[in-house]
Design a protein around this motif. Structure first.
Motif, mmCIF file in Angstrom:
data_model
loop_
_atom_site.group_PDB
_atom_site.id
_atom_site.type_symbol
_atom_site.label_atom_id
_atom_site.label_comp_id
_atom_site.label_asym_id
_atom_site.label_seq_id
_atom_site.Cartn_x
_atom_site.Cartn_y
_atom_site.Cartn_z
ATOM 1 N N ALA A 1 0.804 -1.226 0.000
ATOM 2 C CA ALA A 1 0.000 0.000 0.000
ATOM 3 C C ALA A 1 0.836 1.275 0.000
ATOM 4 C CB ALA A 1 -0.935 0.000 1.214
ATOM 5 N N ASP A 2 2.111 1.191 0.391
ATOM 6 C CA ASP A 2 2.915 2.412 0.509
ATOM 7 C C ASP A 2 3.768 2.697 -0.714
ATOM 8 O OD1 ASP A 2 4.704 0.333 0.769
ATOM 9 O OD2 ASP A 2 5.758 1.166 2.510
ATOM 10 N N ARG A 3 3.515 2.021 -1.841
ATOM 11 C CA ARG A 3 4.334 2.203 -3.042
ATOM 12 C C ARG A 3 3.580 2.990 -4.116
ATOM 13 N NH1 ARG A 3 9.801 0.548 -2.362
ATOM 14 N NH2 ARG A 3 9.705 -0.715 -0.467
ATOM 15 N N THR A 4 4.298 3.856 -4.821
ATOM 16 C CA THR A 4 3.669 4.657 -5.870
ATOM 17 C C THR A 4 3.118 3.772 -6.986
ATOM 18 O OG1 THR A 4 5.854 4.958 -6.891
ATOM 19 C CG2 THR A 4 5.050 6.716 -5.449
ATOM 20 N N THR A 5 3.845 2.725 -7.351
ATOM 21 C CA THR A 5 3.376 1.829 -8.417
ATOM 22 C C THR A 5 2.034 1.210 -8.045
ATOM 23 O OG1 THR A 5 5.638 1.313 -9.089
ATOM 24 C CG2 THR A 5 3.926 -0.232 -9.766
ATOM 25 N N THR A 6 1.906 0.774 -6.796
ATOM 26 C CA THR A 6 0.657 0.189 -6.321
ATOM 27 C C THR A 6 -0.487 1.185 -6.440
ATOM 28 O OG1 THR A 6 1.831 -1.239 -4.763
ATOM 29 C CG2 THR A 6 -0.506 -0.836 -4.328
ATOM 30 N N ARG A 7 -0.252 2.397 -5.953
ATOM 31 C CA ARG A 7 -1.317 3.411 -5.967
ATOM 32 C C ARG A 7 -1.742 3.751 -7.390
ATOM 33 N NH1 ARG A 7 -1.193 8.921 -6.223
ATOM 34 N NH2 ARG A 7 1.048 9.049 -5.768
ATOM 35 N N HIS A 8 -0.781 3.929 -8.267
ATOM 36 C CA HIS A 8 -1.110 4.327 -9.630
ATOM 37 C C HIS A 8 -1.882 3.235 -10.377
ATOM 38 C CE1 HIS A 8 2.478 7.355 -9.541
ATOM 39 N NE2 HIS A 8 1.443 7.752 -8.827
ATOM 40 N N ARG A 9 -1.476 1.976 -10.197
ATOM 41 C CA ARG A 9 -2.192 0.894 -10.876
ATOM 42 C C ARG A 9 -3.598 0.727 -10.297
ATOM 43 N NH1 ARG A 9 2.639 -3.668 -11.998
ATOM 44 N NH2 ARG A 9 3.925 -2.218 -13.210
ATOM 45 N N LEU A 10 -3.720 0.897 -8.989
ATOM 46 C CA LEU A 10 -5.042 0.786 -8.368
ATOM 47 C C LEU A 10 -5.944 1.936 -8.816
ATOM 48 C CD1 LEU A 10 -6.802 -0.834 -6.458
ATOM 49 C CD2 LEU A 10 -5.800 0.418 -4.532
ATOM 50 N N GLU A 11 -5.370 3.129 -8.978
ATOM 51 C CA GLU A 11 -6.153 4.278 -9.456
ATOM 52 C C GLU A 11 -6.669 4.038 -10.871
ATOM 53 O OE1 GLU A 11 -3.972 7.831 -6.840
ATOM 54 O OE2 GLU A 11 -3.477 7.538 -8.957
ATOM 55 N N GLY A 12 -5.834 3.432 -11.724
ATOM 56 C CA GLY A 12 -6.274 3.122 -13.084
ATOM 57 C C GLY A 12 -7.398 2.106 -13.096
ATOM 58 N N HIS A 13 -7.283 1.084 -12.262
ATOM 59 C CA HIS A 13 -8.330 0.065 -12.133
ATOM 60 C C HIS A 13 -9.639 0.698 -11.675
ATOM 61 C CE1 HIS A 13 -10.408 -3.554 -10.821
ATOM 62 N NE2 HIS A 13 -10.372 -3.154 -9.559
ATOM 63 N N ARG A 14 -9.559 1.539 -10.663
ATOM 64 C CA ARG A 14 -10.767 2.148 -10.114
ATOM 65 C C ARG A 14 -11.389 3.150 -11.079
ATOM 66 N NH1 ARG A 14 -8.707 2.777 -3.774
ATOM 67 N NH2 ARG A 14 -9.310 0.650 -3.165
ATOM 68 N N ALA A 15 -10.565 3.814 -11.878
ATOM 69 C CA ALA A 15 -11.109 4.748 -12.871
ATOM 70 C C ALA A 15 -11.955 4.004 -13.893
ATOM 71 C CB ALA A 15 -9.968 5.495 -13.560
ATOM 72 N N ALA A 16 -11.507 2.811 -14.285
ATOM 73 C CA ALA A 16 -12.280 2.010 -15.240
ATOM 74 C C ALA A 16 -13.595 1.537 -14.619
ATOM 75 C CB ALA A 16 -11.459 0.817 -15.715
ATOM 76 N N LEU A 17 -13.552 1.141 -13.354
ATOM 77 C CA LEU A 17 -14.778 0.704 -12.671
ATOM 78 C C LEU A 17 -15.779 1.861 -12.583
ATOM 79 C CD1 LEU A 17 -13.376 -1.418 -9.681
ATOM 80 C CD2 LEU A 17 -14.334 -2.260 -11.837
ATOM 81 N N ALA A 18 -15.272 3.032 -12.209
ATOM 82 C CA ALA A 18 -16.157 4.196 -12.068
ATOM 83 C C ALA A 18 -16.803 4.551 -13.402
ATOM 84 C CB ALA A 18 -15.378 5.391 -11.518
ATOM 85 N N ALA A 19 -16.027 4.488 -14.489
ATOM 86 C CA ALA A 19 -16.568 4.820 -15.812
ATOM 87 C C ALA A 19 -17.650 3.842 -16.244
ATOM 88 C CB ALA A 19 -15.432 4.834 -16.841
ATOM 89 N N ALA A 20 -17.580 2.615 -15.688
ATOM 90 C CA ALA A 20 -18.576 1.595 -16.017
ATOM 91 C C ALA A 20 -19.764 1.624 -15.063
ATOM 92 C CB ALA A 20 -17.932 0.213 -16.000
ATOM 93 N N GLY A 21 -19.769 2.587 -14.131
ATOM 94 C CA GLY A 21 -20.870 2.711 -13.189
ATOM 95 C C GLY A 21 -20.785 1.776 -12.011
#
Length: 354
Positions: A207-227
């Motif tokens: 949880a404390d790594r930038t790579t983790t945060r950025h990949r999780l943000e991309g995943h969540r952005a796709a989920l949000a766009a799909a409702g």
């Protein structure tokens, strides 16, 4: 106030002679004592001074490459490419430059210690690979350390790591080659969504790594766009970037939601662990559960079934970082370049079971 060798000795609770032996490496010293001395060197930011060290200008032929885990192909491929590019560069006497790979084991303290040692050796360049630790105190210490290295003439190149925080001194970094972790993760999740998946488990990295945060943000952005709920903590588990984490985290995700139809893994190694956990439960890939990774490491295409993933150009990015470190290539405009990833849709993903 200049830190002296005596100061280091006092901090490490050893004699000045012992400090000298550790730093010069010319006499056997107990491992515990050596670690204590190196920790004191890092804490005091000690750099060898005097006539002898002044001869070792920051135009030496030494280049340091910092990696989290040299046994991880992600870091091994990049380090090998950096080293090859550095070897192709001519040193001060017309020979090859010498690259030293420093394995931090993911330890922030060890990262700072290696940078101090490279500073002592007046390294010509330092290449830091992989994501950064998102701890304010460590970020501040890193910014200070990199500034000191740069002030001494050392070129700093970040590879797969974002630039320093906005409030840090950016001038100390020659170039930052960032992987598009957000974009790659978003495309991977969109791929699963287009196949019809809605119950998607995510095995994230630390949880404390930038790579983790950025990949999780991309995943969540796709989920949000799909409702869908973008912050679905029920279907998100954090762990190290290794096979054991993939296995254990996937087992936990299945306990939380036995009806999962897909698992996204933090990287390809984690994905292998996820596949093992699914097979142990009697689930088929991709007929029952689809699995996807990230990075496209060499074994990914040979996995059974071949692993859907995001290909990062690790070899090419590493070679570019090596050229930047040895002045074989001009820095990108603004000092920052984003290195894109490519979705590799393979046999491990398919539409969800009816």
């Amino acid at each position: 106030m200049t830190v002296t060798l005596a100061d280091v000795a006092a901090r490490a609770r050893v004699s000045p002679a012992t400090v000298s032996r550790v730093l010069n490496g010319n006499y056997p010293v107990a491992a515990a004592t050596r670690d204590r001395v190196l920790r004191a060197v890092a804490e005091l930011d000690y750099v060898l001074n005097g006539p002898a060290s002044s001869l070792a200008a920051a135009t030496s032929d030494l280049v340091g490459i910092l990696v989290n885990d040299i046994a991880d192909p992600f870091f091994g491929i990049m380090a090998g490419a950096v080293q090859s590019a550095i070897g192709d560069a001519e040193g001060r006497a017309g020979g090859e430059k010498m690259a030293v790979v420093c394995n931090t084991g993911g330890s922030p303290e060890r990262e700072l210690t290696y940078l101090t040692l490279l500073q002592r050796q007046r390294a010509a360049a330092v290449v830091l690979t992989g994501g950064a630790v998102e701890d304010p105190a460590h970020c501040e210490a890193m910014a200070s350390k990199l500034r000191r290295l740069a002030d001494g003439g050392t070129k700093i190149v970040l590879l797969g790591r974002p630039p320093l925080p906005d409030d840090a001194d950016q001038d100390s970094v020659l170039a930052a080659l960032m992987f598009d972790n957000r974009g790659g993760a978003r495309r991977l999740t969109e791929h699963l969504l287009k196949l019809g998946h809605r119950r998607i488990g995510y095995v994230a990295g630390p949880a404390d790594r930038t790579t983790t945060r950025h990949r999780l943000e991309g995943h969540r952005a796709a989920l949000a766009a799909a409702g869908l709920d973008p912050v679905d903590e029920l279907r998100t588990v954090h762990g190290p970037y290794d096979r054991a984490s993939g296995y254990e985290s996937t087992a936990e995700l299945l306990r939380r939601d036995p009806e999962l139809t897909a698992v996204l893994a933090a990287n390809d190694t984690v994905a292998l662990g996820a596949c093992a956990a699914l097979r142990e439960k009697g689930l088929r890939i991709p007929e029952d559960v689809s699995v996807a990774g990230f990075d496209d490491l060499p074994f990914s295409i040979d996995a059974v079934p071949a692993l859907t993933t995001v290909r990062l150009p690790l070899q090419e990015a590493g070679a570019r970082a090596g050229r930047l470190a040895t002045c074989g290539e001009e820095p990108p405009e603004g000092g920052v370049a984003t290195v894109g990833g490519e979705l590799m849709a393979r046999a491990s993903t398919a539409p969800p079971r009816a």
